[in-house]
Design an enzyme around this catalytic site. Structure first.
Site, mmCIF file in Angstrom:
data_model
loop_
_atom_site.group_PDB
_atom_site.id
_atom_site.type_symbol
_atom_site.label_atom_id
_atom_site.label_comp_id
_atom_site.label_asym_id
_atom_site.label_seq_id
_atom_site.Cartn_x
_atom_site.Cartn_y
_atom_site.Cartn_z
ATOM 1 N N CYS A 122 41.525 40.214 42.554
ATOM 2 C CA CYS A 122 40.931 41.393 41.931
ATOM 3 C C CYS A 122 39.854 41.052 40.914
ATOM 4 C CB CYS A 122 42.028 42.235 41.283
ATOM 5 S SG CYS A 122 43.349 42.682 42.441
ATOM 6 N N HIS A 268 39.055 46.917 36.530
ATOM 7 C CA HIS A 268 39.654 46.853 37.866
ATOM 8 C C HIS A 268 40.584 48.039 38.047
ATOM 9 C CE1 HIS A 268 41.988 45.787 41.272
ATOM 10 N NE2 HIS A 268 43.029 45.335 40.595
ATOM 11 N N ASN A 299 44.159 50.672 44.841
ATOM 12 C CA ASN A 299 43.766 49.332 44.424
ATOM 13 C C ASN A 299 43.094 48.634 45.601
ATOM 14 O OD1 ASN A 299 43.633 46.592 43.783
ATOM 15 N ND2 ASN A 299 45.627 46.533 42.802
#
Length: 343
Positions: A122, A268, A299
């Site tokens: 990420c 993020h 996500n």
């Protein structure tokens, strides 16, 4: 005395354009609940996620990246032939070799640029952006295409109550080019490998390939599960909330600005609770626009920051020239934060 001629690039670098691609299929929490014992209210309260996008067989890592890249190039006003390097951050391209970046570079018409993949979870977009900046200042490329792309639906265990609802698919891309002024600040990045087990693939590819099922997870039908992403949710949450706010502050300090100087915050898109906690810890003023793309996108790992950036600009929540703090963090555990000027 060295005989090597010194390199000469641009004084600075900047993000010139951004593009995103979200798969056509929108998946609400109700679909996730078909396989796990939970509720829409629980998923929303724990993560802030209401829907996510899942790719069709045709929406491959390459296809999504090409779409996002085309939009980024158009937004930047840069021809594909001018791209000197293509950097792709992904953990969901299943070919060990060749790098998917080479195929993407060819399909966008970039000619013969340097092209390679990176695996930084990420934080991958921040890693790629930092590498691109270095190339431009060093002089090895004038324009660099940085892509974050994931098909995490391929690595999701739909029977895992802790992670089944988290992940989505998509691609985000930016074009990084030369600048006479600093528009990408110093990067604060690093890793904490002692926590590498908190987010990981359930089994290595070779264990899955060898066919010995004695130590492999099985589904409810007794079949060997395909490798998936798993995590220790509470440990990751605590790390992200308490440690990443510190990293974000370090990035502000490195750029020589305060939270009050920011226009936009693009963390993020892992979890709405993490985002809200970081906003509170950083004491961001009310005028700062905060990306909360996780609600409808989930996500998407390396793709989450460029996708959130693209949506903020497309919806008018942010504008060209805004000063934004971006921070990515995830498997490794790794992180990268910097301050940028939005394209």
């Amino acid at each position: 005395m060295s005989k090597i001629k010194p390199s000469k690039g641009a004084p600075y670098a900047r993000i010139m354009g951004v593009g995103g691609y979200r798969p056509v299929r929108v998946v609400p929490n109700e679909v996730i609940l078909e396989k796990i014992d939970s509720s829409d209210e629980w998923i929303r309260s724990r993560s802030g996620i209401a829907t996510r996008h899942w790719a069709s067989p045709e929406e491959t890592v390459t296809a999504m990246s090409v779409e996002a890249s085309g939009k980024a190039l158009a937004d930047a006003g840069v021809a594909a032939e001018q791209i000197g390097a293509v950097i792709v951050s992904t953990v969901s391209h299943f070919k060990q070799t060749p790098a998917v970046a080479t195929e993407i570079a060819d399909k966008v018409g970039a000619g013969k640029p340097a092209a390679f993949d990176i695996s930084a979870g990420c934080a991958g977009f921040g890693y790629g952006l930092t590498l691109a900046k270095g190339m431009i200042v060093e002089g090895s490329a004038e324009y660099v295409l940085v892509i974050g792309v994931e098909r995490l639906s391929d690595l999701t265990d739909l029977e895992d109550r802790a992670t089944a609802f988290l992940f989505g698919d998509g691609a985000g891309a930016v074009v990084v080019g030369p600048s006479e002024e600093p528009h990408i600040g110093p990067t604060v990045w690093g890793s904490e490998g002692d926590k590498s087990e908190t987010i990981k693939q359930t089994v290595p590819w070779n264990d899955f390939h060898l066919g010995d099922v004695s130590n492999l997870p099985l589904n409810e039908r007794g079949e060997v599960k395909f490798p998936a992403i798993t995590q220790e949710g509470q440990a990751v949450f605590r790390w992200a909330v308490f440690e990443m706010a510190k990293v974000a502050q370090q990035a502000l300090d490195a750029a020589g600005i305060s939270a009050a100087d920011l226009d936009v915050f693009i963390p993020h898109q892992a979890n709405m609770r993490i985002i809200d906690s970081m906003v509170k810890t950083l004491k961001l003023p009310e005028h700062v626009t905060v990306a909360r793309d996780v609600e409808t996108t989930g996500n998407t790992s390396a793709a989450s920051i460029p996708l959130a950036m693209e949506r903020l600009l497309a919806t008018g929540q942010a504008k060209s020239g805004d000063t934004a703090l971006v921070i990515g963090f995830g498997a490794g555990l790794v992180y990268a934060a910097t301050v940028v000027t939005l394209p």
